[in-house]
Design a protein around this motif. Structure first.
Motif, PDB file in Angstrom:
ATOM      1  N   THR A 139     -71.901 -21.127  14.168  1.00 16.61           N
ATOM      2  CA  THR A 139     -72.454 -22.480  14.213  1.00 16.61           C
ATOM      3  C   THR A 139     -71.557 -23.409  13.412  1.00 16.61           C
ATOM      4  O   THR A 139     -71.246 -23.126  12.253  1.00 16.61           O
ATOM      5  CB  THR A 139     -73.874 -22.512  13.640  1.00 16.61           C
ATOM      6  N   PRO A 140     -71.085 -24.512  14.004  1.00 15.89           N
ATOM      7  CA  PRO A 140     -70.200 -25.414  13.263  1.00 15.89           C
ATOM      8  C   PRO A 140     -70.877 -25.934  12.003  1.00 15.89           C
ATOM      9  O   PRO A 140     -72.039 -26.339  12.050  1.00 15.89           O
ATOM     10  CB  PRO A 140     -69.923 -26.537  14.265  1.00 15.89           C
ATOM     11  N   PRO A 141     -70.195 -25.921  10.872  1.00 17.00           N
ATOM     12  CA  PRO A 141     -70.784 -26.466   9.642  1.00 17.00           C
ATOM     13  C   PRO A 141     -71.030 -27.954   9.782  1.00 17.00           C
ATOM     14  O   PRO A 141     -70.265 -28.671  10.426  1.00 17.00           O
ATOM     15  CB  PRO A 141     -69.725 -26.148   8.574  1.00 17.00           C
ATOM     16  N   GLY A 142     -72.076 -28.427   9.190  1.00 17.53           N
ATOM     17  CA  GLY A 142     -72.446 -29.829   9.308  1.00 17.53           C
ATOM     18  C   GLY A 142     -71.751 -30.703   8.283  1.00 17.53           C
ATOM     19  O   GLY A 142     -71.601 -30.341   7.125  1.00 17.53           O
ATOM     20  N   GLY A 143     -71.314 -31.887   8.745  1.00 11.75           N
ATOM     21  CA  GLY A 143     -70.741 -32.884   7.841  1.00 11.75           C
ATOM     22  C   GLY A 143     -69.298 -32.602   7.471  1.00 11.75           C
ATOM     23  O   GLY A 143     -68.852 -31.471   7.398  1.00 11.75           O
ATOM     24  N   GLY A 144     -68.561 -33.667   7.261  1.00 12.82           N
ATOM     25  CA  GLY A 144     -67.206 -33.553   6.758  1.00 12.82           C
ATOM     26  C   GLY A 144     -66.152 -33.282   7.790  1.00 12.82           C
ATOM     27  O   GLY A 144     -64.973 -33.197   7.456  1.00 12.82           O
ATOM     28  N   GLY A 145     -66.519 -33.122   9.058  1.00  8.81           N
ATOM     29  CA  GLY A 145     -65.542 -32.813  10.080  1.00  8.81           C
ATOM     30  C   GLY A 145     -64.917 -34.057  10.685  1.00  8.81           C
ATOM     31  O   GLY A 145     -65.418 -35.178  10.548  1.00  8.81           O
ATOM     32  N   PRO A 161     -62.659 -25.709  12.175  1.00 10.59           N
ATOM     33  CA  PRO A 161     -64.107 -25.485  12.287  1.00 10.59           C
ATOM     34  C   PRO A 161     -64.900 -26.606  11.635  1.00 10.59           C
ATOM     35  O   PRO A 161     -64.605 -27.034  10.519  1.00 10.59           O
ATOM     36  CB  PRO A 161     -64.313 -24.153  11.549  1.00 10.59           C
ATOM     37  N   GLY A 162     -65.896 -27.097  12.342  1.00  4.84           N
ATOM     38  CA  GLY A 162     -66.678 -28.233  11.878  1.00  4.84           C
ATOM     39  C   GLY A 162     -66.263 -29.555  12.480  1.00  4.84           C
ATOM     40  O   GLY A 162     -66.998 -30.544  12.359  1.00  4.84           O
ATOM     41  N   ARG A 167     -64.244 -21.247  18.132  1.00  5.71           N
ATOM     42  CA  ARG A 167     -63.584 -21.701  16.913  1.00  5.71           C
ATOM     43  C   ARG A 167     -64.537 -22.436  15.975  1.00  5.71           C
ATOM     44  O   ARG A 167     -64.162 -22.786  14.861  1.00  5.71           O
ATOM     45  CB  ARG A 167     -62.395 -22.588  17.276  1.00  5.71           C
ATOM     46  N   GLY A 168     -65.761 -22.688  16.400  1.00  6.88           N
ATOM     47  CA  GLY A 168     -66.701 -23.422  15.568  1.00  6.88           C
ATOM     48  C   GLY A 168     -66.532 -24.919  15.652  1.00  6.88           C
ATOM     49  O   GLY A 168     -66.807 -25.634  14.675  1.00  6.88           O
ATOM     50  N   VAL A 169     -66.102 -25.414  16.807  1.00  3.09           N
ATOM     51  CA  VAL A 169     -65.888 -26.850  17.019  1.00  3.09           C
ATOM     52  C   VAL A 169     -66.939 -27.356  17.998  1.00  3.09           C
ATOM     53  O   VAL A 169     -67.213 -26.715  19.021  1.00  3.09           O
ATOM     54  CB  VAL A 169     -64.470 -27.120  17.562  1.00  3.09           C
TER      55      VAL A 169
END
Length: 411
Positions: free
Chosen positions: A167-173, A259-260, A305-307
């Motif tokens: 799961t893509p990490p939230g925020g900061g991407g 990722p993210g 890739r988590g994107v």
């Protein structure tokens, strides 16, 4: 350390088999018997007008078992016929055979696959590369596969895998916009450009070759079996080239993200119904250009890739000025040039579209609602502040635009 839950998606992985001559003969016999079972089920389905899977199962299951198919292969044959209805299925060629979890299993130690055939259970070596090994190592399980035979007699197994995707990490991407086209196959708001010239040239070359073969097919005296095979061979060759080119393009785009991050693409559903092209060549390319396939490849590769991949409304993305918000058809001077008639901002048209796509994905529409144009010279920063990471690369800056102008436009 934060823990993110994982999602699961289903992918198909093609692997080459290395059977012995005896094993190859058993695979050929299995594919031939499976095709015979499918054709028998198809005849019964058309006679009774029954294509529902469970109803058809009661009609033909005993016949398929009497033909020599195992229980699971008989069920797979019925399922294949049940997916086709009416005249869409006419005849099945002995070139493929479907397996499920009971008739197919993998052993990673010696890289072999176990298949149930009409001559018993066979363990066949696999020819794997680093890409296949990496996906098999990440796979949660194998749901089955489809055995296929290539035009030169080679055997392949298309494995159906369940892959865990983070799961893509939230925020900061970073939010990166993507504009798709024909001359420029993909343009990123980060300034990276992928030309579509080689792909367009190859498709036009195959169009010319197929036109020559088509002229021979239209003449009964020249409509030979060899000419028909040539037509099919050219079609398959072009499809393989396009698929390889799109896979390579999607991989390069996704590998440039972290990722993210978020990749924003245009929602081009029903594009061909809304647009038209002049000339037979342009119409041919317009109807064959693989927008949906590229978006599908980007979706599953980005998930691995988590994107994140989001689709936005594509209307007026190439006509809206990212500096002042003025939207007009006259802003798009040519295929490559964007020049705002209100504030004079000038840049590459593909990059402007990609930048506006990124803004819409961020929740800021580049086209002001209810306002056709703003005061000339307005930066528009009060309404929607551009993402600081989405800046233009100096490589793609037009010669007529000064660095000071570019700094003024994007803050």
């Amino acid at each position: 350390m934060m823990c993110h839950t994982a999602l699961v998606q289903t992918l198909t992985l093609r692997c080459t088999l290395k059977p012995t001559p005896e094993q190859a003969a058993a695979l050929e016999a299995t594919a031939r018997r499976f095709a015979e079972g499918c054709n028998h089920a198809l005849r019964v389905a058309k006679e009774h007008g029954e294509f529902r899977r469970f109803k058809l199962h009661r009609l033909v299951y005993r016949d398929l078992r009497a033909m020599g198919l195992s229980a699971n292969l008989a069920v797979q044959a019925i399922a294949r016929v049940g997916r086709k209805k009416g005249s869409r299925a006419r005849f099945y060629q002995p070139t493929s055979c479907a397996f499920d979890q009971r008739t197919l299993s993998l052993r990673g130690e010696d890289e072999t696959v176990s298949l149930s055939t009409v001559r018993g259970r066979l363990r066949i070596p696999l020819k794997l590369g680093n890409y296949q090994r990496g996906l098999l190592a990440r796979a949660r399980g194998v749901q089955g596969g489809v055995l296929t035979q290539g035009p030169r007699g080679k055997w392949y197994i298309n494995l159906v895998l369940r892959i865990e995707t983070p799961t893509p990490p939230g925020g900061g991407g970073t939010i990166v916009g993507l504009d798709m086209g024909q001359k420029t196959l993909a343009m990123l708001s980060s300034g990276v450009r992928f030309s579509g010239g080689p792909l367009k040239g190859v498709r036009l070359r195959y169009l010319k070759k197929r036109a020559e073969v088509r002229s021979r097919l239209d003449r009964p005296s020249q409509r030979t079996r060899g000419v028909k095979r040539l037509w099919e061979r050219l079609t398959r060759r072009e499809a393989r080239f396009v698929s390889h080119a799109l896979h390579a393009l999607a991989k390069r785009i996704v590998d440039g993200l972290e990722p993210g991050d978020t990749l924003a693409v245009e929602d081009l559903t029903h594009l061909r119904g809304r647009t038209a092209r002049r000339g037979s060549t342009e119409r041919h390319l317009h109807h064959l250009w693989p927008y949906a396939k590229l978006r599908s490849l980007l979706g599953y590769k980005a998930a691995l890739r988590g994107v994140r991949v989001v689709a936005v409304d594509p209307r007026h993305t190439s006509q809206g000025c990212p500096r002042c918000g003025h939207t007009a058809r006259e802003n798009r001077r040519s295929q490559a040039l964007f020049r705002c008639t209100a504030c004079g901002f000038q840049h590459n048209a593909g990059w402007v579209a990609a930048y506006n796509v990124a803004l819409r994905a961020r929740g800021c529409s580049p086209v002001p609602q209810g306002i056709v144009a703003r005061r000339a010279g307005s930066t528009g920063e009060g309404r929607c502040k551009p993402a600081r990471i989405l800046r233009v690369s100096s490589v793609h800056r037009l010669l007529s635009e000064s660095p000071n102008q570019n700094a003024l436009a994007f803050g």
